[in-house]
Design a protein around this motif. Structure first.
Motif, short mmCIF file in Angstrom:
data_model
loop_
_atom_site.label_atom_id
_atom_site.label_comp_id
_atom_site.label_asym_id
_atom_site.label_seq_id
_atom_site.Cartn_x
_atom_site.Cartn_y
_atom_site.Cartn_z
N GLN A 346 -1.78 12.76 7.10
CA GLN A 346 -0.94 13.95 7.25
C GLN A 346 -1.01 14.85 6.02
OE1 GLN A 346 2.48 11.39 9.10
NE2 GLN A 346 2.90 13.51 9.66
N ASN A 347 -2.25 15.18 5.65
CA ASN A 347 -2.50 16.15 4.60
C ASN A 347 -3.43 17.23 5.16
OD1 ASN A 347 -1.37 15.59 1.73
ND2 ASN A 347 -1.85 13.55 2.54
N CYS A 348 -4.15 17.90 4.29
CA CYS A 348 -5.04 18.99 4.71
C CYS A 348 -6.48 18.72 4.28
CB CYS A 348 -4.57 20.32 4.11
SG CYS A 348 -2.81 20.67 4.35
N LEU A 349 -6.85 17.46 4.11
CA LEU A 349 -8.18 17.10 3.63
C LEU A 349 -9.25 17.57 4.60
CD1 LEU A 349 -7.53 13.47 2.34
CD2 LEU A 349 -8.04 15.47 0.94
N GLU A 350 -10.30 18.19 4.05
CA GLU A 350 -11.43 18.64 4.85
C GLU A 350 -12.67 17.79 4.62
OE1 GLU A 350 -11.93 22.72 3.85
OE2 GLU A 350 -10.05 23.37 4.78
N MET A 351 -12.67 17.03 3.51
CA MET A 351 -13.84 16.24 3.16
C MET A 351 -13.37 15.00 2.39
SD MET A 351 -17.14 15.80 2.96
CE MET A 351 -18.40 15.00 1.96
N PHE A 352 -14.01 13.87 2.66
CA PHE A 352 -13.73 12.67 1.89
C PHE A 352 -15.07 11.97 1.68
CE2 PHE A 352 -12.29 8.39 0.92
CZ PHE A 352 -11.18 8.63 0.14
#
Length: 677
Positions: A346-352
């Protein structure tokens, strides 16, 4: 940090004339509508439980008979006053619970009574409408206290005068008050190890310097900043809970600590070294203006560099879920080589990005669900990615594929959640005209995988052997409307291991499914489909739970209660089907199966004409009508045919008698010629 109050040993109880239960040295008198302390209990009573009564005053003579009392609980009475001499005969008291009373009315007299308890270790004053001044008076002379709870009162501000003499205090519970300011209130508590200030109104925590503290809970406040004191001293802090606040930045933690659990859930945190538009804020600092009376202090903090100075080598749990994080700064996880649980959902991460040699080598649980991930990066042919990972949650993102072989070297992976991504499983059915197959997720050969969720992934026409080499026990394929366009042959590699299968809302029809090979199934969900006939293959299975809700079933097999399925079931869900009220023999049979629970029985309905009724209580006229409609047709035909048969028989007899003479003459005339011998 809530204080627990036990009732002692559980053995054979005796009963006193007042209705108190007695066992060994414990007297349980809770909920007896007592207005005073019973005086006829055993003199060697050590534990006296008087919770949930109507005692208003604890008088000087109330405890005279109990010289050996060690534990006294008066929770949830109407206690307004403890007279100054009430504890003169019980000075060995160690534990005293006075929660949920009215001690604010005569707190000064009650304080005099408490001062006569030199051995008191644990005191619970929660829920007594106490202000900070009242608390200060009540605990002034209790230097022996090790645990104090003043939760659920009306404390607003704490300073150094409130807990001055509590030099032995180990645990302090201040949750659910109205505290908005704390000014050096804990500086004299040199032995304090556990502090709970949750559910208050603290706007910030600055210059945190309680080096001896092990557990700090400041969750559910309105904290925007957490700044530890700039010091190289070793902090004993092990657990820090800052969840459910308004943190704007990652907290500035002590440089040296023993922190192993950091809870930052539900804040407003982000990182600001680089913004989505490409702007860099690497050198930006912020200044805090601290005003204390006539003294003003300005603290300058770098938004990110300062955090790098914190030693997080012992951190095992990091929960940053429900924030506004859209990227992780370079080297952020490198500070946490011992990390085993990482929650970034529940964050806004676009890449990991997963790389060989990352500190994630110790990670056993990684939750990246409910982000905006379009790509999960990994180095090709890396042989050391997440080697200890057991749970990987990637649900509700924008992923279309995973790096090839990402699970190849996860030697302990057991649970993977890929639900609500636009994914396909390998191998995919060949598509005429396409040069190469679109990207897919390959889980073949992952032997340790036991739980897999592919709900809502848009799977279409699965075929081949997508689960070859796996030992899946739990599989969720729900909300894939075209996944079962054919048969279940592509599940054949799981027939011996699969125990839980969800096919909810998959457009399943009665003609396209055969479950007979799945002998290990114990739970099956086929709700939300278009079943018009109960699948006969289910009758031979030994399920413990079956969900048939939201289908088009008019009835279940009449003999279902006598099948292996009916005998093994423990929970069944049947509601929202168009059952016929006149074909409920199967329902009556299920009611008599021992141990079977129709979990939604109160929601099950059946149709009779235009009426919707409950099969549990059908009106008598409906029952009579149904009995007539379902009568034995053979008997009905017999009743209708009997008069006709009798009529024909009588007619034949009459004709025979009328023509008897003519028939006899005819026979004689034709058969009367003599024969030679």
């Amino acid at each position: 940090l809530a204080v627990g109050w036990g009732s002692g040993a559980v053995t054979a109880w005796a009963t006193s004339p007042d209705g108190c239960k007695l066992v060994q040295s414990t007297a349980g008198c809770a909920g007896r509508w007592l207005s005073s302390v019973p005086g006829n209990l055993r003199g060697d009573t050590e534990e006296l439980l008087l919770d949930d009564n109507t005692i208003q005053v604890l008088g000087n003579a109330s405890l005279l008979s109990y010289h050996q009392l060690r534990h006294l609980s008066l929770t949830k009475n109407q206690l307004e006053l403890i007279e100054p001499g009430a504890f003169f005969s019980s000075q060995g008291l160690h534990v005293l619970s006075l929660a949920d009373n009215l001690l604010f009315t005569n707190y000064s007299l009650t304080a005099a009574a408490l001062s006569a308890l030199p051995a008191l270790r644990t005191l619970d004053l929660a829920g007594n409408r106490l202000t900070e001044d009242m608390v200060s008076v009540l605990v002034w002379n209790l230097s022996s206290l090790e645990s104090l709870s003043v939760a659920r009162n009306i404390i607003m501000r704490l300073d150094s005068s409130v807990f001055t003499n509590l030099t032995q205090l180990l645990e302090l519970n201040l949750e659910k008050n109205y505290i908005f300011e704390i000014d050096q209130a804990f500086e004299g508590l040199q032995r304090l190890q556990r502090l709970n200030v949750a559910y208050n109104y603290l706007p910030c925590v600055v210059e945190f310097g309680l080096t001896q503290l092990r557990v700090l809970n400041v969750s559910n406040n309105v904290i925007e900043w957490f700044l530890a004191l700039e010091s190289d001293d070793l902090f004993e802090l092990e657990v820090l809970d800052l969840s459910h606040n308004r943190l704007l930045f990652f907290p500035v933690l002590p440089r040296q600590s023993k922190l192993h659990s950091l809870l930052l859930k539900d804040n407003e945190m982000s990182f600001y070294q680089r913004l989505p538009n490409g702007t860099s804020l690497a050198n930006v600092t912020v200044q805090f203006l601290l005003i204390d009376g006539n003294f003003t202090n300005i603290t300058t903090v770098s938004l990110w560099d300062e955090i790098c100075h914190s030693n997080l080598s012992s951190l095992r749990l990091l929960d940053m879920s429900q924030n506004q994080v859209w990227y992780l700064p370079e080297g952020f996880l490198a500070q946490m080589p011992s990390l085993t649980h990482l929650k970034l959902n529940q964050n806004c991460l676009e890449m990991f990005h997963l790389a060989e040699g990352d500190p994630l080598a110790m990670l056993t649980e990684l939750d990246l669900s409910q982000n905006r991930l379009e790509e999960l990066g990994a180095e090709v042919d890396t042989r050391d990615i997440l080697p200890n990972l057991q749970l990987f949650n990637l649900s509700t993102n924008r992923l279309r594929a995973l790096p090839p072989g990402v699970f190849t070297y996860t030697r302990k992976i057991a649970t993977v959640d890929l639900s609500h991504n636009r994914l396909d499983l390998c191998p995919q059915p060949a598509v005429t005209g396409e040069a190469e197959s679109p990207p897919c997720v390959d889980i073949r050969g992952v032997q340790t995988l036991t739980h897999l969720s592919l709900a809502g992934c848009g799977l279409q026409g699965l075929g081949g052997h997508p689960f070859q080499g796996t030992s899946l026990m739990h599989l969720d394929l729900s909300d894939n409307h075209q996944a079962l366009s054919g048969d279940l042959e592509w599940l054949q590699d799981l027939t011996r291991t699969l125990q839980v299968l969800s096919l909810r809302n998959t457009s399943l029809s009665s003609t396209a499914v055969d479950f007979s090979a799945f002998n290990s199934l114990v739970r099956l969900d086929v709700s939300g489909n278009s079943l018009t006939v109960f699948p006969t293959s289910l009758g031979a299975l030994k399920l413990r739970s079956l969900d048939l809700r939201d289908n088009c079933l008019p009835a279940l097999p009449p003999d279902i209660a006598r099948t292996p399925l009916g005998q093994s079931l423990r929970d069944i869900y049947l509601s929202r089907n168009p059952y016929n009220c006149c074909t409920l023999g199967w329902w009556d049979g299920l009611q008599h199966v021992q141990g079977l629970r129709v979990a939604d029985g109160h929601k099950v309905t059946c149709s009779y004409g235009s009426r919707t009724l409950s099969p549990r209580v059908l009106p008598e006229p409906v029952l009579r009508s149904c009995r007539w409609q379902t009568a034995d047709l053979a008997l009905l035909y017999l009743v209708l045919a009997l008069p006709t048969c009798l009529t024909l028989l009588v007619a034949f007899a009459v004709v025979f008698l009328m023509l008897k003479q003519k028939l006899l003459k005819m026979v004689k005339s034709r058969c009367g010629v003599s024969s030679s011998y």
